[in-house]
Design an enzyme around this catalytic site. Structure first.
Site, PDB file in Angstrom:
ATOM      1  N   GLY A 155       6.688  -5.180   0.890  1.00 14.89           N
ATOM      2  CA  GLY A 155       7.905  -5.786   1.428  1.00 14.89           C
ATOM      3  C   GLY A 155       8.906  -6.133   0.337  1.00 14.89           C
ATOM      4  N   HIS A 156       8.732  -5.561  -0.855  1.00 11.90           N
ATOM      5  CA  HIS A 156       9.590  -5.865  -1.998  1.00 11.90           C
ATOM      6  C   HIS A 156      10.476  -4.647  -2.267  1.00 11.90           C
ATOM      7  CE1 HIS A 156       6.069  -8.650  -3.386  1.00 11.90           C
ATOM      8  NE2 HIS A 156       6.647  -9.048  -2.268  1.00 11.90           N
ATOM      9  N   ILE A 157      11.510  -4.486  -1.484  1.00 14.59           N
ATOM     10  CA  ILE A 157      12.349  -3.289  -1.559  1.00 14.59           C
ATOM     11  C   ILE A 157      13.405  -3.501  -2.633  1.00 14.59           C
ATOM     12  CG2 ILE A 157      13.739  -1.679  -0.242  1.00 14.59           C
ATOM     13  CD1 ILE A 157      12.388  -2.760   2.287  1.00 14.59           C
TER      14      ILE A 157
END
Length: 563
Positions: A495-497
């Site tokens: 979830g770390h775009i």
């Protein structure tokens, strides 16, 4: 301010944490701020929690029904929700995000580590990736500001100097206390070394309250931080949206910016085109003009908007894309995990999903060969490998009922354990966001298409991290048949775009400068994790916040003095 053909000092696209912090800082400095958010504002938190409780399938999106079909601003819930630029590739981009007021902070875990100094100098120190145009010392004061703004609980003494990352001020709150299981794992791992590096547990700073702070309660250990904190002890971007509105900013939710218009002579941004929508299907289009513009729409939606706004004279390849870097260098922290049953009870699920981690492998000479990684000690049983409900089914299938079932379930759940690892990705031009062929979205904007590959830099780190997991399992007496280890060449999204509009000194190889100002258009700023040249191993939200606060100072100065 009128609802069409509006005029303001600064127009901000996106009401996630970056846009919200900018809006608050600029509004309280006296500037006329308009905040446009494509998604809806949330109603009462209790309603979101109820939606999550009633959802048949528990996913990051399940509390947010207004981001699910038939909403015109749906949020991706798995890799299958993305268009693929390379359909035949076995690797897919797996992280998700939320299009709503407050953004993806609604369903983040809440870990708030800082990047370490070497993360800013990866090319200089290890000959891979690129260097940032600023260093840790440049950002350190803003890290402190961000920790106080978001409300970060942490152990100042333990983290001051970690991999050279000095701290000039303490956290606003003491750390979230370690769980019973954390202490048991720490005792078991004492003296352990893997790959010649000590395996030491370190408290993880978190944007959740260890005491009442900023009008929000202390964490009550509900253990459902992802996808929603039921009591608001965990920070989300809506906190600063409310503060911005109270300071005079105007918020338009359900306002999709569909295009950025440029002045063909000056190449400056002239206006934003938007469409406001409601659940009944009504649409209302208009223009917003401002002195300065900020795009804070996330590392996928931001390049999508820039690429969807080409101008044949001023920006033929899309806004801010004179370098052909918009959309490129898409990154995440590729994850894996090991889960097992250990010898002695650890009693998980009492507290956040994680409160401590192993930070020993976040930096070292090995980064010339393979990715750095960080491990998180789980406090949520076996996590996705075996939920409590799945454990119950397993025992029922084994023929247990009544007292025997209760006893066996209590024993199994109390001894479940998990460790996850997150690995840094190098910026690769081929990993990118482009515009998809085929039908546009409900507002006429082309959809994003993603391309993703996996390289040996990450594969080697996966193997190294799994060796650490196995060594800890050995110390905890986990039997081999119960070990569920990540399969080779597989990963999950963190979830770390990040990446896609990176910052740099050279306009030919980057999109924005060190102040997040677009090289190509002097009245346009881009903030968010998209500007990261590299990703390090820290969850990105704190660095996003620090950069946004730093950019707010520059924007405010320009609004007073003129660009």
């Amino acid at each position: 301010m009128p609802d069409a053909d509006a005029r303001c000092s600064v127009a901000i696209v996106g009401a996630g944490v970056a846009g919200a912090l900018l809006a608050f800082e600029l509004a309280r400095a006296g500037h006329r701020v308009l905040l446009l958010e494509a998604g809806p504002a949330s109603g009462p938190r209790v309603d979101l929690v109820a939606d999550y409780a009633l959802a048949a399938v528990k996913t990051p999106r399940s509390p947010y029904r207004d981001n699910q079909p038939p909403s015109p601003v749906t949020s991706p819930d798995s890799e299958d929700d993305y268009a693929q630029a390379q359909p035949s590739s076995p690797f897919k981009f797996k992280s998700t995000y939320l299009r709503r007021v407050g953004g993806s902070t609604w369903h983040m875990l809440g870990n708030m580590p800082r990047l370490v100094p070497a993360d800013f100098r990866l090319r200089c120190l290890y000959g891979v990736g690129v260097d940032w145009p600023l260093g840790y010392d440049d950002l350190e004061p803003w890290y402190g500001e961000a920790e106080h703004a978001l409300g970060v609980a942490g152990d100042h003494r333990a983290l001051d100097g970690l991999h050279g990352a000095h701290r000039s001020r303490p956290f606003p709150m003491s750390r979230i206390w370690p769980s019973y299981g954390d202490l048991a794992v720490e005792r078991a791992a004492a003296g352990l070394q893997v790959h010649g590096i000590p395996v030491e547990l370190t408290s993880t700073p978190q944007a959740r309250n260890s005491r009442p702070y900023d009008g929000r309660p202390a964490c009550a250990g509900n253990s459902s931080c992802v996808p929603i904190c039921p009591i608001g002890a965990k920070y989300d971007g809506s906190v600063h949206v409310r503060k911005a509105v109270a300071a005079g900013a105007i918020l338009w939710d359900r306002a999709v910016v569909t295009r950025i218009d440029l002045d063909r002579t000056t190449r400056r941004v002239r206006a934003l085109r938007y469409t406001r929508w409601d659940e009944a299907g009504a649409r209302r289009e208009g223009f917003v003009a401002a002195d300065l513009y900020v795009v804070a729409a996330h590392a996928i939606e931001t390049p999508r908007l820039l690429l969807a706004s080409p101008d044949p004279d001023a920006a033929p390849a899309g806004v801010a894309n004179g370098s052909d870097q918009v959309g490129r260098n898409l990154m995440d922290h590729l994850q894996g995990q090991g889960a097992t049953i250990v010898a002695e009870p650890l009693h998980p699920f009492r507290g956040p999903p994680t409160t401590v981690g192993i930070d020993s492998f976040r930096d070292g000479a090995f980064r010339a060969r393979h990715a750095a990684f960080r491990l998180s000690i789980g406090n949520d049983g076996m996590g996705r490998s075996e939920t409590p409900y799945a454990a119950l089914g397993r025992l029922v299938d084994a023929g247990l009922i009544g007292t025997d079932l209760r006893t066996a379930l209590r024993d199994r759940l109390s001894r479940q354990f998990r460790i996850s690892y997150s690995t840094e990705m190098l910026p690769r031009p081929a990993n990118r966001v482009t515009l998809a062929d085929g039908p546009a979205d409900a507002f006429g904007v082309p959809r994003a298409a993603l391309a993703m590959t996996l390289d040996d830099y990450n594969r080697q780190a996966f193997a190294k991290a799994l060796a650490v997991v196995s060594a800890v399992f050995d110390r905890l007496g986990a039997p081999d048949p119960e070990r569920k280890m990540q399969e080779e060449d597989t990963y999950s999204g963190a979830g770390h775009i990040m990446g896609t509009t990176r910052m740099g000194r050279d306009p030919s190889s980057s999109v924005v400068d060190r102040d997040c100002r677009a090289h190509d258009h002097d009245n346009l700023f881009i903030v968010g994790a998209g500007v990261f040249p590299t990703g390090g191993t820290a969850n990105p939200t704190l660095t996003v916040a620090a950069l946004a606060l730093r950019a707010a100072r520059t924007v405010s100065t320009l609004l007073r003095t003129g660009p």
